[in-house]
Design a protein around this motif. Structure first.
Motif, PDB file in Angstrom:
ATOM      1  N   ILE A 241      43.844  49.592  38.777  1.00  0.00           N
ATOM      2  CA  ILE A 241      44.931  48.628  38.945  1.00  0.00           C
ATOM      3  C   ILE A 241      44.750  47.912  40.291  1.00  0.00           C
ATOM      4  N   THR A 242      44.452  46.632  40.193  1.00  0.00           N
ATOM      5  CA  THR A 242      44.207  45.797  41.376  1.00  0.00           C
ATOM      6  C   THR A 242      44.768  44.402  41.083  1.00  0.00           C
ATOM      7  N   ASN A 243      44.441  43.458  41.950  1.00  0.00           N
ATOM      8  CA  ASN A 243      44.882  42.078  41.683  1.00  0.00           C
ATOM      9  C   ASN A 243      44.087  41.416  40.561  1.00  0.00           C
TER      10      ASN A 243
ATOM     11  N   ASP B 193      42.228  33.811  57.281  1.00  0.00           N
ATOM     12  CA  ASP B 193      43.511  34.526  57.288  1.00  0.00           C
ATOM     13  C   ASP B 193      43.441  35.767  56.404  1.00  0.00           C
ATOM     14  N   LYS B 194      42.845  35.611  55.201  1.00  0.00           N
ATOM     15  CA  LYS B 194      42.749  36.760  54.280  1.00  0.00           C
ATOM     16  C   LYS B 194      41.868  37.853  54.878  1.00  0.00           C
ATOM     17  N   ALA B 195      40.762  37.453  55.485  1.00  0.00           N
ATOM     18  CA  ALA B 195      39.857  38.448  56.083  1.00  0.00           C
ATOM     19  C   ALA B 195      40.567  39.156  57.240  1.00  0.00           C
TER      20      ALA B 195
ATOM     21  N   ALA C 113      33.079  34.760  28.648  1.00  0.00           N
ATOM     22  CA  ALA C 113      32.627  34.376  29.994  1.00  0.00           C
ATOM     23  C   ALA C 113      32.613  35.569  30.961  1.00  0.00           C
ATOM     24  N   TYR C 114      33.689  36.371  30.957  1.00  0.00           N
ATOM     25  CA  TYR C 114      33.739  37.496  31.909  1.00  0.00           C
ATOM     26  C   TYR C 114      32.691  38.549  31.544  1.00  0.00           C
ATOM     27  N   SER C 115      32.657  38.941  30.273  1.00  0.00           N
ATOM     28  CA  SER C 115      31.709  40.012  29.905  1.00  0.00           C
ATOM     29  C   SER C 115      30.270  39.544  30.099  1.00  0.00           C
TER      30      SER C 115
ATOM     31  N   ALA D 106      36.571  42.181  50.130  1.00  0.00           N
ATOM     32  CA  ALA D 106      37.137  43.390  50.740  1.00  0.00           C
ATOM     33  C   ALA D 106      38.579  43.180  51.201  1.00  0.00           C
ATOM     34  N   ASN D 107      39.151  42.016  50.896  1.00  0.00           N
ATOM     35  CA  ASN D 107      40.560  41.819  51.283  1.00  0.00           C
ATOM     36  C   ASN D 107      41.512  42.320  50.205  1.00  0.00           C
ATOM     37  N   SER D 108      40.965  42.878  49.114  1.00  0.00           N
ATOM     38  CA  SER D 108      41.829  43.266  47.997  1.00  0.00           C
ATOM     39  C   SER D 108      41.191  44.384  47.179  1.00  0.00           C
ATOM     40  N   GLY D 109      42.024  45.144  46.489  1.00  0.00           N
ATOM     41  CA  GLY D 109      41.582  46.065  45.441  1.00  0.00           C
ATOM     42  C   GLY D 109      40.482  47.041  45.835  1.00  0.00           C
TER      43      GLY D 109
ATOM     44  N   ALA E 220      36.043  36.645  53.428  1.00  0.00           N
ATOM     45  CA  ALA E 220      37.003  36.372  52.361  1.00  0.00           C
ATOM     46  C   ALA E 220      37.063  34.849  52.178  1.00  0.00           C
ATOM     47  N   ARG E 221      37.900  34.425  51.220  1.00  0.00           N
ATOM     48  CA  ARG E 221      37.929  32.985  50.954  1.00  0.00           C
ATOM     49  C   ARG E 221      38.574  32.197  52.091  1.00  0.00           C
ATOM     50  N   SER E 222      39.357  32.887  52.929  1.00  0.00           N
ATOM     51  CA  SER E 222      39.879  32.244  54.137  1.00  0.00           C
ATOM     52  C   SER E 222      39.839  33.260  55.262  1.00  0.00           C
TER      53      SER E 222
ATOM     54  N   ASN F  55      27.986  43.690  46.744  1.00  0.00           N
ATOM     55  CA  ASN F  55      28.454  42.521  45.995  1.00  0.00           C
ATOM     56  C   ASN F  55      29.601  42.983  45.108  1.00  0.00           C
ATOM     57  N   ASN F  56      30.819  42.869  45.649  1.00  0.00           N
ATOM     58  CA  ASN F  56      31.984  43.405  44.952  1.00  0.00           C
ATOM     59  C   ASN F  56      32.912  42.322  44.403  1.00  0.00           C
ATOM     60  N   ALA F  57      33.024  41.193  45.107  1.00  0.00           N
ATOM     61  CA  ALA F  57      34.047  40.196  44.753  1.00  0.00           C
ATOM     62  C   ALA F  57      33.883  39.725  43.322  1.00  0.00           C
TER      63      ALA F  57
HETATM   64  N1  LIG Z   1      39.897  46.529  38.542  1.00  0.00           N
HETATM   65  C1  LIG Z   1      39.192  46.847  37.466  1.00  0.00           C
HETATM   66  O1  LIG Z   1      39.670  47.537  36.572  1.00  0.00           O
HETATM   67  C2  LIG Z   1      37.777  46.382  37.349  1.00  0.00           C
HETATM   68  C3  LIG Z   1      37.070  46.741  36.180  1.00  0.00           C
HETATM   69  C4  LIG Z   1      35.744  46.368  36.077  1.00  0.00           C
HETATM   70  C5  LIG Z   1      35.123  45.662  37.078  1.00  0.00           C
HETATM   71  N2  LIG Z   1      35.851  45.305  38.195  1.00  0.00           N
HETATM   72  C6  LIG Z   1      35.147  44.545  39.231  1.00  0.00           C
HETATM   73  O2  LIG Z   1      35.479  45.043  40.501  1.00  0.00           O
HETATM   74  C7  LIG Z   1      35.329  44.009  41.482  1.00  0.00           C
HETATM   75  C8  LIG Z   1      36.529  44.010  42.413  1.00  0.00           C
HETATM   76  O3  LIG Z   1      37.674  43.632  41.669  1.00  0.00           O
HETATM   77  P1  LIG Z   1      39.125  44.214  41.952  1.00  0.00           P
HETATM   78  O4  LIG Z   1      39.533  44.948  40.754  1.00  0.00           O
HETATM   79  O5  LIG Z   1      39.177  44.870  43.272  1.00  0.00           O
HETATM   80  O6  LIG Z   1      39.975  42.845  41.968  1.00  0.00           O
HETATM   81  P2  LIG Z   1      40.801  42.098  43.101  1.00  0.00           P
HETATM   82  O7  LIG Z   1      41.803  43.004  43.701  1.00  0.00           O
HETATM   83  O8  LIG Z   1      41.290  40.849  42.451  1.00  0.00           O
HETATM   84  O9  LIG Z   1      39.690  41.744  44.171  1.00  0.00           O
HETATM   85  C9  LIG Z   1      38.740  40.755  43.925  1.00  0.00           C
HETATM   86  C10 LIG Z   1      38.209  40.253  45.226  1.00  0.00           C
HETATM   87  O10 LIG Z   1      37.238  39.209  44.953  1.00  0.00           O
HETATM   88  C11 LIG Z   1      37.585  38.075  45.736  1.00  0.00           C
HETATM   89  N3  LIG Z   1      37.159  36.815  45.144  1.00  0.00           N
HETATM   90  C12 LIG Z   1      37.560  36.241  43.994  1.00  0.00           C
HETATM   91  N4  LIG Z   1      36.996  35.037  43.852  1.00  0.00           N
HETATM   92  C13 LIG Z   1      36.210  34.834  44.939  1.00  0.00           C
HETATM   93  C14 LIG Z   1      35.385  33.776  45.399  1.00  0.00           C
HETATM   94  N5  LIG Z   1      35.257  32.627  44.697  1.00  0.00           N
HETATM   95  N6  LIG Z   1      34.727  33.919  46.564  1.00  0.00           N
HETATM   96  C15 LIG Z   1      34.854  35.045  47.289  1.00  0.00           C
HETATM   97  N7  LIG Z   1      35.629  36.066  46.940  1.00  0.00           N
HETATM   98  C16 LIG Z   1      36.311  35.971  45.772  1.00  0.00           C
HETATM   99  C17 LIG Z   1      39.104  38.137  45.827  1.00  0.00           C
HETATM  100  O11 LIG Z   1      39.543  37.279  46.871  1.00  0.00           O
HETATM  101  P3  LIG Z   1      41.010  36.596  46.814  1.00  0.00           P
HETATM  102  O12 LIG Z   1      41.951  37.608  47.358  1.00  0.00           O
HETATM  103  O13 LIG Z   1      40.844  35.390  47.669  1.00  0.00           O
HETATM  104  O14 LIG Z   1      41.284  36.263  45.373  1.00  0.00           O
HETATM  105  C18 LIG Z   1      39.290  39.603  46.104  1.00  0.00           C
HETATM  106  O15 LIG Z   1      39.038  39.903  47.447  1.00  0.00           O
HETATM  107  C19 LIG Z   1      35.128  42.717  40.700  1.00  0.00           C
HETATM  108  O16 LIG Z   1      33.763  42.373  40.693  1.00  0.00           O
HETATM  109  C20 LIG Z   1      35.563  43.081  39.285  1.00  0.00           C
HETATM  110  O17 LIG Z   1      34.915  42.303  38.298  1.00  0.00           O
HETATM  111  C21 LIG Z   1      37.154  45.657  38.344  1.00  0.00           C
END
Ligand SMILES: NC(=O)c1ccc[n+]([C@@H]2O[C@H](COP(=O)([O-])OP(=O)(O)OC[C@H]3O[C@@H](n4cnc5c(N)ncnc54)[C@H](OP(=O)(O)O)[C@@H]3O)[C@@H](O)[C@H]2O)c1
Length: 317
Positions: free
Chosen positions: A220-222, A54-56, A183-185, A27-30, A50-52, A106-108
């Motif tokens: 569009i996220t990180n 500070d990030k949370a 791997a991702y899919s 929840a610290n991103s995207g 979050a992973r730290s 479960n979003n991360a």
């Molecule tokens: N954006 C898209 O178009 C899209 C499409 C399909 C599915 N998704 C899914 O949506 C979800 C959220 O992604 P997002 O797009 O919001 O991306 P994001 O902005 O990169 O956010 C991902 C989050 O997951 C955290 N994370 C990564 N590795 C982790 C770990 N080992 N332990 C704990 N937390 C971890 C990140 O923390 P850090 O900041 O520390 O890296 C960040 O808070 C993901 O499951 C992704 O697969 C996204």
């Protein structure tokens, strides 16, 4: 509040979350951040690891700028480490008074790590972060979840799950590593299989808890930069160049399918939601396409058993 069926779901349709305790990963991103922000606006009490720290805390500061009264608790969780998942879950069990969680999201996740990386447990990073860690976390937090109508476990998968294949002889990409359409899919198909199998097991146990799921389309996220770090495969970069201006949406809109799955009274048992538009890339939340492999009951059972073995997780329904 009932969701109107013929007008698109927006953040305004989220029912009051007063008195509801929510735990959301990433929840610290995207998308996770936007999900937490909207739930905070509606009065939810939110635990956001979050992973730290500070990030949370940084995310908490940002949410409080918008919602000064928000009830937000930080935590430390690295889903790529089974020990970290266990330590975090133990801290929650200590902190919470028994069954008091209403919603687990479960979003991360991480996408398209360019080279095959192994976690401290020796598992491929995307499979571990996106699937094994959340599976273990859910099993450990399950005893903290209220056994009542309204309690939900939401798993965020991906449209890319349609291209996924569970390869039991290559779960950790030991034979071949394809960052995105490998791997991702696979990890995201595993998430969807988990969401659906979890619902079957909850129903069989007579639990009122709903397991629902969502994917954000192309938001569009990180995500597009944190895993690939600018080194994504050429095919993916070409696809991105074409699709980004035409068919992407911002993180707020990307969060709406998750918010629908987490809060709408129209979300059904086992329901899976994604954007309404072309190829489910953007648009308002509607029921999403479920890959045929995600409906294969033998595959789901085999994956569940293998995941218990890999993580040491046991669900006690
Ligand atoms: N954006 C898209 O178009 C899209 C499409 C399909 C599915 N998704 C899914 O949506 C979800 C959220 O992604 P997002 O797009 O919001 O991306 P994001 O902005 O990169 O956010 C991902 C989050 O997951 C955290 N994370 C990564 N590795 C982790 C770990 N080992 N332990 C704990 N937390 C971890 C990140 O923390 P850090 O900041 O520390 O890296 C960040 O808070 C993901 O499951 C992704 O697969 C996204």
């Amino acid at each position: 509040m009932a969701t109107k069926t013929n007008s698109p779901f927006t953040a305004n349709d989220i029912p009051s979350q007063q008195g509801r305790r929510v735990l959301i990963t990433g929840a610290n991103s995207g998308i996770g951040y936007e999900t937490a922000l909207e739930l905070a606006r509606r009065g939810a009490e939110i635990i956001l690891p979050a992973r730290s720290l500070d990030k949370a805390n940084e995310a908490i500061k940002r949410i409080r700028r918008e919602v000064p009264s928000a009830s937000l608790t930080p935590g430390i969780l690295d889903l790529a480490s089974l020990a970290s998942v266990r330590a975090f879950a133990a801290s929650i069990a200590e902190r919470l008074p028994g069954r008091s969680l209403d919603l687990l999201i479960n979003n991360a996740g991480v996408m398209s790590v360019p080279q095959r990386e192994l976690t401290v447990d020796g598992y491929e990073r995307q499979f571990a972060t996106n699937y094994l860690g959340p599976f273990l976390l859910t099993s450990l937090l399950y005893p903290q979840m209220k056994q009542e109508r309204g309690t939900r476990i939401v798993t965020v998968a991906s449209g890319v799950s349609n291209q996924g294949k569970i390869e039991f002889d290559n779960l950790q990409s030991e034979r071949v590593y394809k960052p995105m359409f490998g791997a991702y899919s696979q990890s995201k198909l595993a998430d969807l299989i988990f969401q659906l199998e979890l619902q079957r097991r909850l129903t069989a146990a007579g639990s009122p808890i709903l397991s629902t799921g969502a994917h954000p389309g192309y938001a569009i996220t990180n995500l597009q930069t944190s895993g690939p770090a600018g080194a994504s495969p050429l095919s993916f970069r070409i696809m991105e160049m074409i699709l980004k201006p035409l068919a992407s949406q911002d993180a707020h809109h990307g969060a709406l399918p998750t918010l629908f799955a987490a809060t709408s009274s129209a979300a059904t048992s086992g329901g899976y939601y994604g954007p309404s538009g072309f190829q489910e890339l953007k648009g308002h939340p509607v029921p999403a396409k479920i890959a045929p492999a995600a409906k294969d009951l033998n595959l789901a059972n085999r994956l569940w058993t293998e995941t218990e073995r890999l993580t040491g997780a046991t669900f006690t329904f």
